[in-house]
Design an enzyme around this catalytic site. Sequence first.
Site, short mmCIF file in Angstrom:
data_model
loop_
_atom_site.label_atom_id
_atom_site.label_comp_id
_atom_site.label_asym_id
_atom_site.label_seq_id
_atom_site.Cartn_x
_atom_site.Cartn_y
_atom_site.Cartn_z
N CYS A 177 -0.16 -1.85 0.29
CA CYS A 177 -1.04 -1.89 -0.91
C CYS A 177 -0.45 -0.56 -1.67
O CYS A 177 -0.75 0.47 -1.04
CB CYS A 177 -2.41 -1.74 -0.48
SG CYS A 177 -3.49 -1.46 -2.06
N GLY A 184 -3.21 1.57 -3.17
CA GLY A 184 -3.85 1.96 -2.03
C GLY A 184 -3.19 3.18 -1.57
O GLY A 184 -3.89 4.17 -0.97
N1 LIG Z 1 -6.58 -5.99 -4.57
C1 LIG Z 1 -6.19 -5.17 -5.35
C2 LIG Z 1 -5.30 -5.73 -6.46
C3 LIG Z 1 -3.82 -5.56 -5.89
C4 LIG Z 1 -3.55 -4.33 -5.37
C5 LIG Z 1 -2.40 -4.04 -4.20
N2 LIG Z 1 -1.75 -5.22 -3.93
C6 LIG Z 1 -1.22 -3.07 -4.73
O1 LIG Z 1 -0.26 -2.98 -4.30
O2 LIG Z 1 -1.68 -2.20 -5.57
C7 LIG Z 1 -7.67 -5.15 -6.35
O3 LIG Z 1 -8.71 -6.07 -6.11
O4 LIG Z 1 -7.67 -3.99 -6.94
#
Ligand SMILES: N[C@H](CCC[C@H](N)C(=O)O)C(=O)O
Length: 283
Positions: A219, A222
């Site tokens: 992520c 993240g």
């Molecule tokens: N699930 C995340 C969006 C995708 C984030 C992730 N795939 C990344 O690489 O930042 C949310 O609902 O805020």
Amino acid sequence: MKLQFTKMQGLGNDFMVIDGVNQQVRLSTSTIRQLGDRYFGIGFDQLLLVEPASRADIDFSYRIFNNDGGEVEQCGNGARCFARFVHDKGLSLKKEIAVETARGVIYPRLEDDGNVSVNMGVPQFAPQEIPFIADSDLIIHPLDIDGVSFAISVVSMGNPHAVQVVADVDVAPVASIGPKIETHPRFPAKVNAGFMQIISRDEIRLRVFERAAGETLACGTGACAAVVAGIRRGLLNPRVRVHTHGGELTIAWAGGSAAVWMTGPAVSVFDGTINLQGEEYAA
Ligand SMILES: N[C@H](CCC[C@H](N)C(=O)O)C(=O)O
């Protein structure tokens, strides 16, 4: 109606990327959900839509949908794939582009070594989508789950993250506690739940139970949120290697009102065409 797309991945976080510049694309929530199904559809963690710029100082607009069909504010691994896609498809000849998301402008840059670096903007600590935070200077908040108090840090990269430090990510309660943090009533828009193991001041391991997507192999936002939280807690240096199940990211943040920089890979897997029923899509 036929819809062209490219399947891409950034450290195993996988995407369906659609050119909305040369194609008129209107997809309902249920259609996005169907496309995201890993058995009955194409399968992806998020769908990324490339749209024309809304103003002169921007190159493109970038819309992100989780595989539950819900639109969200930001996606870091997706931003790197977005930059690779627009370059590979000839939508831009620039090495660095300005991309507008629901929460501000980010600046992906294609590096000569094949990686993509992204200026992910300035992290927020008391943003409106996380009313939870009483005091924006507080970086650790107690979050009660089933009578157990978890010490979490809340950081927004445009999308909300609740990050905690764990001794060993391999045995962290990602599957059991991740969903309870994601849907905790203190987060009305839900939240991405990060579990960070500190290896050294320059290196962490990270697992993220993503909002509306579950645990992903990596992520990007993240990783940004975890490093920012670790730096603010005095546990990390300004440049950190982040090990995820899908591979390694480099995150750098100088603190304060500086932007967070993320560097990592972006890979095209295949191009495809899908037939959409009804009026959802017009060429
Ligand atoms: N699930 C995340 C969006 C995708 C984030 C992730 N795939 C990344 O690489 O930042 C949310 O609902 O805020």
